[in-house]
Design a protein around this motif. Structure first.
Motif, PDB file in Angstrom:
ATOM      1  N   UNK A  87       0.840  -1.204   0.000  1.00  0.00           N
ATOM      2  CA  UNK A  87       0.000   0.000   0.000  1.00  0.00           C
ATOM      3  C   UNK A  87       0.872   1.250   0.000  1.00  0.00           C
ATOM      4  N   UNK A  88       1.876   1.258   0.837  1.00  0.00           N
ATOM      5  CA  UNK A  88       2.717   2.458   0.957  1.00  0.00           C
ATOM      6  C   UNK A  88       3.332   2.846  -0.384  1.00  0.00           C
ATOM      7  N   UNK A  89       3.715   1.833  -1.164  1.00  0.00           N
ATOM      8  CA  UNK A  89       4.416   2.135  -2.421  1.00  0.00           C
ATOM      9  C   UNK A  89       3.546   2.908  -3.397  1.00  0.00           C
ATOM     10  N   UNK A  90       2.234   2.788  -3.285  1.00  0.00           N
ATOM     11  CA  UNK A  90       1.354   3.520  -4.202  1.00  0.00           C
ATOM     12  C   UNK A  90       0.626   4.677  -3.530  1.00  0.00           C
ATOM     13  N   UNK A  91       0.937   4.892  -2.264  1.00  0.00           N
ATOM     14  CA  UNK A  91       0.349   6.026  -1.567  1.00  0.00           C
ATOM     15  C   UNK A  91       1.299   7.180  -1.744  1.00  0.00           C
ATOM     16  N   UNK A  92       0.843   8.359  -1.419  1.00  0.00           N
ATOM     17  CA  UNK A  92       1.779   9.462  -1.448  1.00  0.00           C
ATOM     18  C   UNK A  92       1.608  10.246  -0.161  1.00  0.00           C
ATOM     19  N   UNK A  93       1.908   9.593   0.966  1.00  0.00           N
ATOM     20  CA  UNK A  93       1.579  10.223   2.247  1.00  0.00           C
ATOM     21  C   UNK A  93       2.484  11.421   2.503  1.00  0.00           C
ATOM     22  N   UNK A  94       1.941  12.512   3.022  1.00  0.00           N
ATOM     23  CA  UNK A  94       2.803  13.624   3.399  1.00  0.00           C
ATOM     24  C   UNK A  94       3.712  13.194   4.550  1.00  0.00           C
ATOM     25  N   UNK A  95       4.993  13.361   4.368  1.00  0.00           N
ATOM     26  CA  UNK A  95       5.934  13.000   5.435  1.00  0.00           C
ATOM     27  C   UNK A  95       6.918  14.141   5.571  1.00  0.00           C
ATOM     28  N   UNK A  96       7.172  14.576   6.790  1.00  0.00           N
ATOM     29  CA  UNK A  96       8.104  15.693   6.899  1.00  0.00           C
ATOM     30  C   UNK A  96       9.541  15.199   7.002  1.00  0.00           C
ATOM     31  N   UNK A  97      10.449  16.157   7.053  1.00  0.00           N
ATOM     32  CA  UNK A  97      11.865  15.863   6.942  1.00  0.00           C
ATOM     33  C   UNK A  97      12.380  14.903   8.023  1.00  0.00           C
ATOM     34  N   UNK A  98      11.787  14.980   9.191  1.00  0.00           N
ATOM     35  CA  UNK A  98      12.304  14.166  10.288  1.00  0.00           C
ATOM     36  C   UNK A  98      11.597  12.822  10.441  1.00  0.00           C
ATOM     37  N   UNK A  99      10.922  12.421   9.382  1.00  0.00           N
ATOM     38  CA  UNK A  99      10.310  11.092   9.372  1.00  0.00           C
ATOM     39  C   UNK A  99      11.318  10.084   8.822  1.00  0.00           C
ATOM     40  N   UNK A 100      11.484   9.003   9.562  1.00  0.00           N
ATOM     41  CA  UNK A 100      12.363   7.924   9.113  1.00  0.00           C
ATOM     42  C   UNK A 100      11.493   6.761   8.654  1.00  0.00           C
ATOM     43  N   UNK A 101      11.861   6.152   7.552  1.00  0.00           N
ATOM     44  CA  UNK A 101      11.115   4.990   7.067  1.00  0.00           C
ATOM     45  C   UNK A 101      11.896   3.730   7.432  1.00  0.00           C
ATOM     46  N   UNK A 102      11.227   2.835   8.142  1.00  0.00           N
ATOM     47  CA  UNK A 102      11.868   1.611   8.627  1.00  0.00           C
ATOM     48  C   UNK A 102      11.191   0.407   7.979  1.00  0.00           C
ATOM     49  N   UNK A 103      11.944  -0.309   7.156  1.00  0.00           N
ATOM     50  CA  UNK A 103      11.407  -1.513   6.504  1.00  0.00           C
ATOM     51  C   UNK A 103      11.785  -2.740   7.323  1.00  0.00           C
ATOM     52  N   UNK A 104      10.829  -3.650   7.493  1.00  0.00           N
ATOM     53  CA  UNK A 104      11.132  -4.902   8.192  1.00  0.00           C
ATOM     54  C   UNK A 104      10.974  -6.052   7.212  1.00  0.00           C
TER      55      UNK A 104
END
Ligand code: F6R
Length: 365
Positions: A87-104
């Protein structure tokens, strides 16, 4: 290479005292009451600036991420959003600069997780990965990461990777928490609790005989419900997934209190509910959810603290586990659910290591 075990899955379930010790080895720092990780590639300042984490994964790894949401919230007070990678790959969620993306990811090769990671990187976010397979695509492409060191997981149903993912998330939460509000006394207590975990899991595995009896009783079920709250809601999802994928029995995980909003209509004398009900903050609440199921004639299997008479007075069957602090209950309660799925699948004559329609690593979209 299965040693004395008839299946990889059972071997991997029994490896968990060691795989958890491996996940923690060299990472807990008693002196500073924190954890540290060699490959995170984040300085203290960057770490301090993280104000949101988006966790992304598929399947069992997604369930570990859901536990991570509770861990980060409680231990680090960092807001977390968990999203399926597909889902995330096709979403375009607003994320600010201090957001870290953690893949498991156990395999490090799951196509959707890799795509979500790449899309996040393209947008300029710092990306991290919690991964088992060393040198895998996701491990290579993330800006930093933590390996599980759980050794190869061969059984298609993920078991030891899940508990190690949760242990790594707890250590990360400790690390983040210690740059924020957690005191050194609190940090030291958490370290001691983590260090005790391998022995606790050794003890937990002793529930196997109780699990076998329960499996014999319910292997003929067509539908099974898994219910838990808070930290144990994701474990309910994971228990249901384990049963579905290797025994082909339909199962659903729900937050226990959601039942009355619809799914309780499914309950009858042929539909068992597996309740995750060890002692903790929401114990009384889960007990009353359990009474609601009993009142509709549904059989109840309880995963409960050893010697809990309040539970055994209500439940039809009890599987006993050792008491641990709530944030570690996901790891401990996962063990009987893994064993239960395994035993039921065996009784159903299924190939537990190679369930139909499934591949170990899903490299297509
Ligand atoms: C369930 C299972 C799958 C994987 C999922 C993600 O037992 O094995 O649901 O968890 O395909 O795989 P990884 O973690 O390799 O990204």
């Amino acid at each position: 290479e299965k040693g004395d075990f008839p299946h990889h899955m059972l071997k991997e379930i029994y490896e968990q005292p060691e795989t958890l010790a491996n996940a923690m080895r060299g990472r807990l720092e008693a002196d500073n009451a924190t954890a540290h990780f060699g490959g995170l590639n984040l300085g203290a300042q960057q770490l301090r600036q993280i104000d949101r984490v988006v966790m992304t994964a598929c399947g069992t790894s997604y369930h570990a991420a859901l536990v991570g949401e509770y861990l980060f919230e409680e231990l680090a007070r960092v807001p977390v959003e968990v999203e399926y990678a597909s889902e995330l790959r096709y979403r375009n969620p607003p994320m600010d600069r201090n957001t870290v993306v953690l893949a498991l990811t156990q395999s490090g090769e799951t196509a959707d997780t890799l795509a979500a990671l790449r899309e996040s990187k393209r947008m300029g976010h710092t990306t991290l990965a919690i991964c088992n397979a060393v040198g895998s695509s996701i491990a290579r492409e993330a800006d930093g990461g933590v390996y599980l060191h759980a050794g190869p997981e061969i059984g298609v149903a993920s078991t030891k990777a899940f508990t190690s993912q949760v242990a790594v998330l707890a250590m990360l939460a400790l690390y983040l928490g210690r740059t924020r509000h957690l005191s050194s006394t609190q940090g030291q207590r958490i370290i001691a609790e983590l260090q005790a975990l391998p022995d606790v899991i050794r003890k937990t595995l002793e529930c196997h005989d109780q699990v076998k009896l329960v499996a014999q009783k319910y292997a003929g079920a067509k539908n099974v419900l898994y219910l838990g709250r808070q930290y144990l809601y994701p474990v309910a999802l994971e228990g249901a997934l384990k049963l579905k994928e290797i025994s082909y029995i339909h199962a659903e995980g729900y937050p226990a209190a959601e039942m009355k909003h619809g799914p309780i209509a499914l309950v009858d004398e042929n539909t068992p509910s597996v309740f995750l009900v060890p002692r903790g903050n929401v114990f009384d609440k889960v007990m009353s959810n359990m009474q609601e199921i009993k009142a509709r004639g549904g059989p109840v299997i309880a995963i409960a603290s050893a010697g809990d008479h309040e539970v055994s007075a209500v439940a039809d069957d009890v599987i006993e586990i050792p008491d641990v602090p709530e944030y570690l209950q996901p790891i401990v309660t996962a063990i009987p659910l893994q064993l239960l799925a395994y035993e039921i699948a065996l009784l159903c004559g299924c190939d537990v290591d190679k369930p139909r329609n499934l591949a170990k690593s899903v490299t297509v979209e």
